[in-house]
Motif scaffolding. Structure first.
Motif, PDB file in Angstrom:
ATOM      1  N   ALA A 241       0.851  -1.192   0.000  1.00 42.00           N
ATOM      2  CA  ALA A 241       0.000   0.000   0.000  1.00 42.00           C
ATOM      3  C   ALA A 241       0.882   1.235   0.000  1.00 42.00           C
ATOM      4  O   ALA A 241       1.946   1.258   0.623  1.00 42.00           O
ATOM      5  N   GLY A 242       0.434   2.268  -0.703  1.00 43.23           N
ATOM      6  CA  GLY A 242       1.198   3.512  -0.748  1.00 43.23           C
ATOM      7  C   GLY A 242       0.314   4.667  -1.156  1.00 43.23           C
ATOM      8  O   GLY A 242      -0.904   4.531  -1.296  1.00 43.23           O
ATOM      9  N   GLY A 243       0.927   5.809  -1.383  1.00 42.28           N
ATOM     10  CA  GLY A 243       0.172   6.994  -1.743  1.00 42.28           C
ATOM     11  C   GLY A 243      -0.299   7.007  -3.174  1.00 42.28           C
ATOM     12  O   GLY A 243      -1.112   7.849  -3.555  1.00 42.28           O
ATOM     13  N   ASP A 244       0.203   6.079  -3.992  1.00 43.11           N
ATOM     14  CA  ASP A 244      -0.146   6.010  -5.403  1.00 43.11           C
ATOM     15  C   ASP A 244      -0.477   4.563  -5.747  1.00 43.11           C
ATOM     16  O   ASP A 244       0.195   3.632  -5.288  1.00 43.11           O
ATOM     17  N   SER A 245      -1.495   4.364  -6.570  1.00 40.72           N
ATOM     18  CA  SER A 245      -1.983   3.020  -6.875  1.00 40.72           C
ATOM     19  C   SER A 245      -1.016   2.208  -7.723  1.00 40.72           C
ATOM     20  O   SER A 245      -1.178   0.999  -7.864  1.00 40.72           O
ATOM     21  N   ARG A 246       0.028   2.844  -8.283  1.00 41.21           N
ATOM     22  CA  ARG A 246       0.972   2.143  -9.166  1.00 41.21           C
ATOM     23  C   ARG A 246       2.243   1.721  -8.441  1.00 41.21           C
ATOM     24  O   ARG A 246       3.259   1.408  -9.075  1.00 41.21           O
ATOM     25  N   LEU A 247       2.189   1.690  -7.124  1.00 40.18           N
ATOM     26  CA  LEU A 247       3.365   1.383  -6.314  1.00 40.18           C
ATOM     27  C   LEU A 247       4.041   0.081  -6.729  1.00 40.18           C
ATOM     28  O   LEU A 247       5.260  -0.050  -6.666  1.00 40.18           O
ATOM     29  N   MET A 248       3.245  -0.910  -7.180  1.00 32.67           N
ATOM     30  CA  MET A 248       3.805  -2.219  -7.499  1.00 32.67           C
ATOM     31  C   MET A 248       3.939  -2.450  -8.998  1.00 32.67           C
ATOM     32  O   MET A 248       3.973  -3.594  -9.451  1.00 32.67           O
ATOM     33  N   GLU A 249       4.040  -1.367  -9.776  1.00 28.97           N
ATOM     34  CA  GLU A 249       4.279  -1.565 -11.205  1.00 28.97           C
ATOM     35  C   GLU A 249       5.566  -2.336 -11.434  1.00 28.97           C
ATOM     36  O   GLU A 249       5.685  -3.100 -12.380  1.00 28.97           O
ATOM     37  N   ASN A 250       6.564  -2.104 -10.586  1.00 32.74           N
ATOM     38  CA  ASN A 250       7.738  -2.978 -10.562  1.00 32.74           C
ATOM     39  C   ASN A 250       8.360  -2.892  -9.178  1.00 32.74           C
ATOM     40  O   ASN A 250       8.157  -1.918  -8.445  1.00 32.74           O
ATOM     41  N   VAL A 251       9.127  -3.911  -8.810  1.00 32.82           N
ATOM     42  CA  VAL A 251       9.618  -4.019  -7.436  1.00 32.82           C
ATOM     43  C   VAL A 251      10.706  -2.988  -7.140  1.00 32.82           C
ATOM     44  O   VAL A 251      10.886  -2.591  -5.990  1.00 32.82           O
ATOM     45  N   LEU A 252      11.437  -2.510  -8.163  1.00 33.59           N
ATOM     46  CA  LEU A 252      12.395  -1.434  -7.917  1.00 33.59           C
ATOM     47  C   LEU A 252      11.657  -0.176  -7.470  1.00 33.59           C
ATOM     48  O   LEU A 252      12.091   0.512  -6.535  1.00 33.59           O
TER      49      LEU A 252
END
Length: 747
Positions: free
Chosen positions: A400-411
């Motif tokens: 979870a984070g402030g933006d929904s794309r946090l897990m677009e890639n693990v870097l």
């Protein structure tokens, strides 16, 4: 009941429209001024709205040039307040019906990835702003159609000026009254509201992007750019993409952390919010047969495509709409930025109150984190709802984070983890030097967030931007002579549509293989980008140090060169999935970038050459001042005319500016963007009054390499972490020798 409420809101349309349409000037060179005199407001009875209003469109009649078409007798009937009320009511009902159907579909598919459109801080959520904006655009297009106006992309600015004379009822406008900003002069609001005290909604989340040039829509209103200036169709997005090579070469002047941080930064300032259903989940009905370009973007795929044969198209939801300059009027389509426009770490802290509250620990100013026995540092918390990765389990949740794309890639997830760790470390230190704040969660949170955001801005302007556009261009657009800079309230701190839709789409730099290494910089392995795209598995790989192993590898991996080559994983295998029937579905970031820019009405490359002080090309050979002859010839083999060249494609064929990774048009757009986000941000860290001289000195002394040392499980970091280590020019330094951040001036 909802219809009755809606009708009562629309009654106000009469007073807002009456007498606003008094004069329309013909601005075409050489033609006389045209005027229209509309009929006076007619009597209005609410019951008359119970009958569905349907305009008759005689497609057989000849089209009339704009603006002569609006001086016809029919215009005096169509443009009177009562008729416009009925038309707006009709379009609102139609659009709301579509979204309810999408909700039913998503419920059936168990899709519940809710976009955060809560009651926004200091702003009334009047209906659904994106829905109202889309309905207003539909009304605008209907007016032009019914008047028989001959429109095209060259008339967009004049059509928009004409339509924006008509304001919507105040009850339908979330920006009708200004908020009270008296309590928000020192710290940022989560949404960005009250940054500019004269225009308090400017730059806030869920507001429209701005533009450098007027939009270019086929119909002058909303239809994506699809026609050549010579009359034929533009080449298909995927067709253009296939002509781009997938044989990139490495550039040893920057590393993969530079690329990852660039993605983190762009996510901080921009989210092309997708169209959502009535439950605020992105629409899922887009298919190859979808016709509504305001709902879906469709990218056709040729039957002989060398990489996607058998797949007919790629689809994605269109970008949600928003009102230009927060003025609720009719007009040309503009797109919504879901995030705060400012460089403020909203990607970490959130851009709405709901998200921000959900990320806070509720004590000591801390942000929520998760602790794993195998990790030296904490990692981002797991999502409680929604799913931002494809392999989530109860023990390995998407972050979870402030933006929904946090897990677009693990870097990208790892960079987020660094800022979480620094925030909590700094909050703890602030509590130590101010024991009187120990039980004041809000003060510790705001004070820490202010310092973290300042560091993010410093690393962006002092380290990242000079590599991208060169030191010379960085100084030209954002340079200052003294310790402090000065805020200019007349500069609009708003994200530019052309910047985030084209110039900052730096995907040519993205490599296919990502190195993982130990804290001692010993190689673990290399993983394919598609193995870390929207997947959490390697983030929880405790045996190999989770996200920290990828952060380590990014310091040593070279990036791909900035040119017209793209890595295979994002070019032909993006978000690859296999359906239950065994069908492979793939996406292509190059085609997406081209088609999204057309959907957003972004003019072609040639228009921006002229904007940036270059000669507008009439032949492809005229591109010789920004690119080599081979690249100009390549563009000629793709497009029929220089005016047709898409901005994203043209920029990726440019020669680089001195010391930069991009060409002159890219540097012009990017430099303008970061100038505006600096001088148009009242709370930018270097502006007078934000920090004392001693505090600003402490911020300037806290180097980015020491930031990484204090937030990553690693033993050595190069002096400039965005460049590969080099014994002579960029030596490694021991993390054990990095000084801590100096909090003395905050005592």
């Amino acid at each position: 009941m909802r219809a009755v409420i809606l009708l009562s809101l629309l009654v106000a349309f009469i007073s807002t429209i009456n007498c606003q349409w008094s004069t329309v000037q013909q601005t075409q060179r050489g033609l006389p001024v045209q005027q229209i005199s509309l009929v006076k407001t007619i009597g209005f009875t609410p019951n008359t709205l119970n009958n569905r209003f349907i305009l008759q469109n005689d497609i057989s009649r000849s089209r009339i040039p704009f603006p002569q078409c609006i001086s016809s007798e029919q215009s005096q009937v169509l443009l009177n307040p009562s008729t416009l009320q009925k038309l707006l009511h009709q379009k609102l009902q139609e659009e709301e019906r579509k979204l309810k159907q999408e909700r039913v579909r998503n419920d059936g598919l168990k899709n519940n990835d809710i976009m955060d459109f809560d009651a926004i801080q200091l702003r009334a959520d009047a209906l659904n702003g994106a829905l109202v904006a889309r309905a207003a655009t539909k009304v605008s297009a209907e007016i032009m159609s019914q008047l028989g106006c001959e429109t095209n992309s060259t008339l967009t600015e004049r059509i928009d000026r004409f339509l924006r004379r008509v304001r919507l009822p105040p009850s339908l406008c979330a920006f009708n009254t200004n908020p009270d900003c008296s309590g928000f002069t020192r710290f940022r609001t989560i949404t960005g509201v009250c940054n500019n005290l004269e225009r308090p909604y400017e730059g806030s989340s869920q507001t429209a992007y701005t533009r450098l040039l007027p939009a270019a829509y086929d119909d002058g209103i909303s239809k994506p750019r699809s026609r050549s200036v010579l009359g034929g169709p533009l080449p298909a997005c995927r067709q253009i993409s296939v002509t781009m090579s997938s044989k990139p070469v490495f550039d040893t002047s920057f590393n993969n952390l530079f690329v990852g941080y660039g993605q983190f930064l762009v996510h901080d300032i921009s989210l092309a919010t997708p169209v959502t259903d009535s439950g605020r989940t992105p629409v899922s009905s887009c298919s190859c047969s979808s016709q509504d370009h305001d709902m879906c973007t469709i990218m056709e795929i040729s039957s002989n495509d060398p990489f996607m044969a058998g797949q007919k198209c790629m689809t994605m939801p269109a970008t949600a709409q928003a009102f230009t300059d927060q003025q609720c009027t009719l007009g040309v389509k503009d797109q919504m930025n879901g995030n705060s426009h400012y460089i403020d770490l909203s990607v970490t802290y959130g851009s709405t109150k709901k998200t921000a509250v959900g990320l806070r620990a509720g004590r000591d100013g801390f942000l929520k984190t998760a602790k794993k026995s195998w990790s030296k540092f904490e990692i981002p918390p797991g999502q409680r709802e929604g799913k931002s990765c494809t392999d989530s389990t109860e023990t390995q949740k998407c972050f979870a984070g402030g933006d929904s794309r946090l897990m677009e890639n693990v870097l990208l997830s790892g960079i987020q983890a660094q800022w979480l760790r620094i925030h909590n470390l700094f909050a703890k230190k602030m509590a130590e030097i101010h024991p009187e704040w120990k039980n004041n969660d809000d003060v510790l949170y705001d004070e820490t967030k202010k310092i973290s955001s300042a560091l993010h801005q410093r690393y962006t302007y002092d380290f990242w931007l000079p590599i991208l556009i060169g030191k010379q261009a960085t100084q030209q657009y954002t340079g200052d002579s003294g310790l402090f800079s000065r805020y200019d309230p007349n500069v609009r701190g708003v994200v530019i549509n052309e910047a985030v839709t084209a110039a900052l789409r730096l995907h040519t730099l993205v490599r296919d293989l990502y190195t993982r290494c130990t804290p001692q910089a010993k190689l673990i392995d290399q993983v394919w980008l598609h193995d870390i795209l929207a997947k959490s598995k390697l983030a929880y790989d405790g045996a190999n140090n989770g996200v920290d192993s990828l952060l380590c590898g990014a310091l040593y991996d070279y990036g791909f060169a900035g040119d017209a080559n793209f890595g295979q994983d994002i070019h032909h295998r993006l978000f690859e999935t296999t359906t239950k029937t065994g069908e492979v579905k793939r996406h292509d970031i190059v085609a997406i970038n081209i088609c999204r820019a057309r959907e957003h009405g972004i003019p072609g490359y040639n228009a921006f050459r002229e904007l940036c002080g270059l000669r507008r090309a009439s032949r492809f050979e005229d591109f010789a001042d920004t690119m080599g002859p081979a690249n100009a010839a390549k563009l000629q083999s793709i497009y029929d005319h220089p005016e047709d060249v898409d901005l994203f494609i043209g920029m990726n064929h440019e020669n680089h500016v001195p010391g930069g990774l991009v060409g002159p048009v890219s540097a012009c757009i990017i430099g303008t963007q970061f100038r505006n986000l600096k001088y148009g941000d009242r709370l930018f860290y270097k502006h007078e009054g934000q920090f004392t001289p001693e505090q600003l000195t402490a911020i300037n002394k806290y180097t980015y390499n020491c930031f990484i040392c204090h937030s990553t499980d690693i033993e050595k970091v190069a002096l400039n972490p965005f460049k590969p280590p080099n014994d002579q020019t960029n030596p490694l330094g021991l993390c054990s020798e990095c000084p801590a951040f100096d909090f003395n001036s905050w005592r």
